[in-house]
Scaffold this active site. Structure first.
Site, PDB file in Angstrom:
ATOM      1  CG  ASP A  22      42.723  44.734  40.607  1.00 14.27           C
ATOM      2  OD1 ASP A  22      42.654  43.866  39.567  1.00 14.27           O
ATOM      3  OD2 ASP A  22      41.779  45.812  40.340  1.00 14.27           O
ATOM      4  CG  ASN A  24      47.888  39.233  38.767  1.00 13.80           C
ATOM      5  OD1 ASN A  24      48.654  40.392  39.292  1.00 13.80           O
ATOM      6  ND2 ASN A  24      47.358  38.545  39.295  1.00 13.80           N
ATOM      7  NE  ARG A  35      42.891  38.314  32.305  1.00 12.35           N
ATOM      8  CZ  ARG A  35      42.512  39.562  32.952  1.00 12.35           C
ATOM      9  NH1 ARG A  35      42.699  40.868  32.290  1.00 12.35           N
ATOM     10  NH2 ARG A  35      42.195  39.647  34.100  1.00 12.35           N
ATOM     11  CD  GLU A  69      31.592  38.907  42.610  1.00 13.97           C
ATOM     12  OE1 GLU A  69      32.777  38.582  43.248  1.00 13.97           O
ATOM     13  OE2 GLU A  69      30.455  39.235  43.324  1.00 13.97           O
ATOM     14  CG  ASN A  70      37.916  36.529  40.055  1.00 15.56           C
ATOM     15  OD1 ASN A  70      38.771  36.578  40.947  1.00 15.56           O
ATOM     16  ND2 ASN A  70      37.919  37.860  39.438  1.00 15.56           N
ATOM     17  CD1 TRP A  71      33.077  31.232  40.973  1.00 16.64           C
ATOM     18  CD2 TRP A  71      34.351  29.881  39.864  1.00 16.64           C
ATOM     19  NE1 TRP A  71      33.765  30.271  41.877  1.00 16.64           N
ATOM     20  CE2 TRP A  71      34.681  29.546  41.196  1.00 16.64           C
ATOM     21  CE3 TRP A  71      34.928  29.238  38.746  1.00 16.64           C
ATOM     22  CZ2 TRP A  71      35.399  28.615  41.865  1.00 16.64           C
ATOM     23  CZ3 TRP A  71      36.207  28.191  39.527  1.00 16.64           C
ATOM     24  CH2 TRP A  71      36.179  27.974  40.800  1.00 16.64           C
TER      25      TRP A  71
HETATM   26  C1  FPP Z   1      43.450  40.323  39.837  1.00 14.98           C
HETATM   27  O1  FPP Z   1      44.343  40.535  38.653  1.00 14.98           O
HETATM   28  C2  FPP Z   1      44.305  39.030  40.260  1.00 14.98           C
HETATM   29  C3  FPP Z   1      43.526  37.713  40.437  1.00 14.98           C
HETATM   30  C4  FPP Z   1      42.026  37.638  40.202  1.00 14.98           C
HETATM   31  C5  FPP Z   1      44.359  36.459  40.731  1.00 14.98           C
HETATM   32  C6  FPP Z   1      45.328  36.475  41.863  1.00 14.98           C
HETATM   33  C7  FPP Z   1      46.095  35.576  41.846  1.00 14.98           C
HETATM   34  C8  FPP Z   1      47.662  35.501  41.886  1.00 14.98           C
HETATM   35  C9  FPP Z   1      48.167  36.756  42.271  1.00 14.98           C
HETATM   36  C10 FPP Z   1      48.250  34.015  41.681  1.00 14.98           C
HETATM   37  C11 FPP Z   1      47.736  32.910  42.425  1.00 14.98           C
HETATM   38  C12 FPP Z   1      47.853  33.406  44.104  1.00 14.98           C
HETATM   39  C13 FPP Z   1      48.424  32.394  44.946  1.00 14.98           C
HETATM   40  C14 FPP Z   1      48.001  32.769  46.399  1.00 14.98           C
HETATM   41  C15 FPP Z   1      48.977  31.188  44.712  1.00 14.98           C
HETATM   42  P1  FPP Z   1      43.248  40.987  37.236  1.00 14.98           P
HETATM   43  O2  FPP Z   1      43.509  39.611  36.688  1.00 14.98           O
HETATM   44  O3  FPP Z   1      42.125  41.300  37.689  1.00 14.98           O
HETATM   45  O4  FPP Z   1      43.992  42.135  36.730  1.00 14.98           O
HETATM   46  P2  FPP Z   1      43.219  43.087  35.744  1.00 14.98           P
HETATM   47  O5  FPP Z   1      42.450  43.982  36.528  1.00 14.98           O
HETATM   48  O6  FPP Z   1      44.455  44.118  35.252  1.00 14.98           O
HETATM   49  O7  FPP Z   1      42.723  42.487  34.618  1.00 14.98           O
END
Ligand code: FPP
Length: 243
Positions: A22, A24, A35, A69-71
């Site tokens: 979490d 990113n 993002r 939920e990410n959808w």
């Molecule tokens: C959460 O951060 C991260 C994700 C929903 C996606 C994770 C994907 C990767 C690390 C890249 C692809 C993975 C592989 C296995 C190739 P967030 O976007 O929820 O961050 P935030 O909470 O700061 O908004």
């Protein structure tokens, strides 16, 4: 000088570590970037984490890569994440295989765009004989989805109520042949489990770090193992009963 890695008791390494990657988006935003820049950099942390898990002898590593939920995220971000998944797997599968990695998935693969679904099925097939570590990507996964699906399948199989045991329920989960994680790690300072492996983490140790995922390193993974090793796992018993 003793490194963090040297401090790990190699005889007490968890078999299975699950990770909620979490932060990113926040990491990218802090830099004035989109993002997706955070997700791109998050791939590097996936590499470091896998390397650290291999080095420490972890047998199963599960990463929460995309939740049901990410959808609900903006379509652009979903598309970019799916593309990133396909390119990363295409670029890495050979090297992963050389390192003895068996790539697996849990979740609703049918919900993915067909290019991503096909790539994941191919990569699973290509790496299925490897046995050094299982890298399990949770894709379109959530515990409530998984448990609901299990209930539907149990009902469809007409299993009588008196035959329903915890072991039987386990057989209907995506993780049926995977041991429960002893350790769950979540980055980015959020203290919650977000619908991830809720059945399986009943007795897992939870490790939360404020580090945002793109900054999560091998060293931080080792620190999580050391913290795990300092915990007393009682499973409902009292201290004196634990040898
Ligand atoms: C959460 O951060 C991260 C994700 C929903 C996606 C994770 C994907 C990767 C690390 C890249 C692809 C993975 C592989 C296995 C190739 P967030 O976007 O929820 O961050 P935030 O909470 O700061 O908004």
């Amino acid at each position: 000088m003793r490194t963090v890695f040297d401090k790990i008791d190699k005889k007490n390494v968890p078999q299975h570590v699950a990770v909620i990657m979490d932060g990113n988006g926040r990491w990218a935003k802090n830099r004035g970037e989109e993002r997706i820049f955070g997700h791109l950099n998050g791939v590097e942390s996936v590499r470091s984490t896998l390397k650290a898990a291999l080095k420490s002898g972890v047998r199963f590593l599960t990463l929460y890569a995309f939740s049901t939920e990410n959808w609900n995220r903006p379509q652009d971000e979903i598309n970019a994440l799916m593309e990133l998944l396909v390119t990363t797997i295409s670029n890495e599968v050979e090297e992963l295989s050389k390192q003895g990695v068996r790539l697996r998935t849990i979740g609703d693969l049918d919900a993915l765009p067909s290019s991503a679904k096909i790539k994941m099925l191919e990569a699973q097939e290509q790496t299925k004989s490897n046995s050094k570590i299982d890298l399990i990507l949770a894709l379109s996964y959530s515990s409530r989805w998984e448990i609901t699906r299990a209930i539907k399948n149990i009902v469809d199989a007409k299993i009588p109520a008196n035959k329903i045991t915890e072991e039987l329920v386990n057989e209907y989960l995506c993780t049926k042949d995977i041991p429960d994680p002893e350790l769950l790690v979540r980055t980015s300072g959020e203290i919650r489990v977000s619908n991830f492996l809720m059945w399986q983490i009943a007795y897992s140790e939870l490790y939360f770090t404020p580090t945002l995922w793109p900054e999560f390193s091998e060293e931080e993974f080792f620190k999580a193992l050391i913290e795990y090793q300092s915990r007393e796992r009682r499973f409902g018993k009292i201290s004196e009963q634990i040898t």
